[in-house]
Scaffold this motif. Structure first.
Motif, PDB file in Angstrom:
ATOM      1  N   SER A  25       6.588  12.579   1.198  1.00 49.90           N
ATOM      2  CA  SER A  25       6.474  11.096   1.596  1.00 49.90           C
ATOM      3  C   SER A  25       6.659  10.953   3.130  1.00 49.90           C
ATOM      4  O   SER A  25       6.329   9.793   3.589  1.00 49.90           O
ATOM      5  CB  SER A  25       7.552  10.504   0.625  1.00 49.90           C
TER       6      SER A  25
ATOM      7  N   VAL B 146       2.902  -2.850   2.576  1.00 53.29           N
ATOM      8  CA  VAL B 146       3.326  -1.741   1.887  1.00 53.29           C
ATOM      9  C   VAL B 146       4.779  -1.884   1.913  1.00 53.29           C
ATOM     10  O   VAL B 146       5.372  -1.547   0.552  1.00 53.29           O
ATOM     11  CB  VAL B 146       3.278  -0.676   2.980  1.00 53.29           C
ATOM     12  N   ASP B 147       5.470  -2.617   2.525  1.00 53.27           N
ATOM     13  CA  ASP B 147       6.893  -3.023   2.188  1.00 53.27           C
ATOM     14  C   ASP B 147       7.425  -3.587   0.894  1.00 53.27           C
ATOM     15  O   ASP B 147       8.190  -3.474   0.259  1.00 53.27           O
ATOM     16  CB  ASP B 147       7.503  -3.513   3.287  1.00 53.27           C
TER      17      ASP B 147
ATOM     18  N   GLY C 235       5.372  -3.487  -1.948  1.00 53.09           N
ATOM     19  CA  GLY C 235       4.791  -2.827  -2.851  1.00 53.09           C
ATOM     20  C   GLY C 235       3.559  -3.185  -3.368  1.00 53.09           C
ATOM     21  O   GLY C 235       3.072  -2.622  -4.218  1.00 53.09           O
TER      22      GLY C 235
ATOM     23  N   ILE D  90       0.698  -2.879  -1.653  1.00 55.21           N
ATOM     24  CA  ILE D  90      -0.562  -1.569  -1.706  1.00 55.21           C
ATOM     25  C   ILE D  90       0.402  -0.159  -1.278  1.00 55.21           C
ATOM     26  O   ILE D  90       1.405  -0.520  -1.006  1.00 55.21           O
ATOM     27  CB  ILE D  90      -1.312  -2.085  -0.461  1.00 55.21           C
ATOM     28  N   ASN D  91      -0.112   0.875  -1.324  1.00 49.13           N
ATOM     29  CA  ASN D  91       0.448   2.074  -0.962  1.00 49.13           C
ATOM     30  C   ASN D  91      -0.073   2.454   0.377  1.00 49.13           C
ATOM     31  O   ASN D  91      -0.997   1.860   1.091  1.00 49.13           O
ATOM     32  CB  ASN D  91       0.209   2.964  -2.079  1.00 49.13           C
ATOM     33  N   GLN D  92       0.376   3.661   0.778  1.00 47.06           N
ATOM     34  CA  GLN D  92       0.116   3.902   2.419  1.00 47.06           C
ATOM     35  C   GLN D  92      -1.523   4.526   2.381  1.00 47.06           C
ATOM     36  O   GLN D  92      -1.911   4.236   3.314  1.00 47.06           O
ATOM     37  CB  GLN D  92       1.022   5.336   2.544  1.00 47.06           C
ATOM     38  N   GLU D  93      -2.000   4.985   1.462  1.00 45.88           N
ATOM     39  CA  GLU D  93      -3.510   5.321   1.317  1.00 45.88           C
ATOM     40  C   GLU D  93      -4.278   4.052   1.167  1.00 45.88           C
ATOM     41  O   GLU D  93      -5.147   4.033   1.972  1.00 45.88           O
ATOM     42  CB  GLU D  93      -3.782   6.087   0.013  1.00 45.88           C
ATOM     43  N   GLU D  94      -4.025   3.157   0.467  1.00 42.88           N
ATOM     44  CA  GLU D  94      -4.542   1.846   0.716  1.00 42.88           C
ATOM     45  C   GLU D  94      -4.540   1.283   2.072  1.00 42.88           C
ATOM     46  O   GLU D  94      -5.311   0.561   2.692  1.00 42.88           O
ATOM     47  CB  GLU D  94      -4.245   0.775  -0.499  1.00 42.88           C
TER      48      GLU D  94
END
Length: 339
Positions: A144, A168-169, A171, A173-177
């Motif tokens: 991670s 991202v913070d 929640g 979306i994720n890092q890949e998105e």
């Protein structure tokens, strides 16, 4: 990753005058889709300070904004070394009405060295990464936080001030998105660019580990070159100037959609006086680098709440003891009177 882009456009890569370039080097390129380079960078090893600034496209004179930050950092490095104040001075010079011709904006990331430690100051989405060579690892960092082996690990030390980072913070979306989000260029904080007189600057402090390198970059690199590619370049090219140019070549191979700027900075010599002992504590039992705030160098004091609880408990015990003594005294006196 090809070097063809560098060979075909040798004038696109530039290196400003950087003093004592034995440990650090950098380069910048306009890219293929921009008419001018609004990035700026500078470093001085003798004073232990480096900066990358990315002028904002869509604002007026982004190249002036980024250069203003560099000049204020240069001025501070020669005088008080108060780099947060230097960024605030740049903000004051650049801030203006968004609708006027005086509105200019830029991101910035600054590294200031202090012996075996370094401090990072940043605004916006220009980044600082810490690369640790593979031989420095035991079982390896968590997926991670890092990209691991066979080319070492890469840890992002800064957190973007951007719309996508907010998603991202939260929640959403994720890092890949986040890496492919259409609004990944939208930032939430910059130097200048508005009439707001205040400026929020984030700061973090870390200790160097043996063989580590810092990478400072504008988003022209971080948006288009993967962490795995960055690790490979740094592992296979110990010469920092060569590594800087190949990182830019990788971003150009990926499309060169933005201005690209990088600086690569090696850890100080671990044999230097006073550093060997301090750096001996920079890894955990598995050989992983530790990221400790510089405040740990001073004597630790209990938190205010703990001190309050300790003092309150001591006071209660003393009052209870006095109350018991007083009660016994009163009882003894009463017994004497009735006896």
């Amino acid at each position: 990753m090809s070097e063809a882009n560098l060979r075909e456009h040798p004038s696109g890569v530039s290196q400003p005058a950087v003093r004592a370039t034995t440990r650090s080097a950098g380069a910048t390129h306009t890219g293929y889709r921009r008419e001018q380079n609004e990035d700026a960078f500078w470093g001085d090893e003798t004073r232990g300070v480096w900066v990358v600034a990315d002028g904002l496209g869509g604002h007026q004179a982004g190249e002036i904004a980024s250069q203003t930050v560099v000049e204020e950092i240069q001025r501070s490095s020669a005088t008080d070394r108060h780099y947060e104040q230097a960024l605030r001075r740049a903000h004051a010079l650049l801030a203006g009405d968004e609708g006027s011709a005086t509105a200019m904006g830029t991101t910035a990331v600054v590294v200031a060295e202090d012996g075996a430690y370094f401090h990072i100051y940043w605004v916006g989405d220009s980044r600082a990464y810490l690369w640790t060579p593979p031989e420095s690892h035991g079982e390896g960092p968590t997926a991670s936080d890092n990209t691991r082996s066979p080319h070492g690990s890469l840890k992002q030390l800064t957190v973007d001030h951007s719309y996508v980072q907010m998603l991202v913070d939260s929640g959403a979306i994720n890092q890949e998105e986040a890496a492919n989000h259409p609004n990944r260029h939208v930032i939430t904080r910059c130097i200048g660019g508005s009439a707001n007189p205040s400026l929020e600057i984030d700061r973090a402090s870390f200790s160097w580990g043996s063989g580590q390198k810092l990478l400072l970059c504008s988003d022209g690199l971080s948006n288009d070159v993967s962490a795995a590619e960055i690790c490979q370049v740094l592992t296979e090219n110990p010469n920092n100037q060569r590594a800087s140019e190949l990182l830019i070549a990788a971003a150009l191979d990926a499309g060169g959609r933005d201005n690209i700027t990088v600086q690569v900075i090696s850890a100080p010599n671990n044999d230097a006086e006073g550093e060997a002992g301090e750096n001996a504590h920079s890894s955990d039992k598995n050989g992983q680098p530790t990221f400790e705030n510089r405040n740990f160098r001073t004597s630790q004091q209990p938190p205010v709440s703990d001190k309050f609880r300790f003092a309150r408990g001591t006071l209660i015990r003393r009052i209870t003891t006095l109350a018991i003594i007083f009660s016994l005294s009163v009882y003894a006196a009463w017994q004497l009177l009735i006896g």
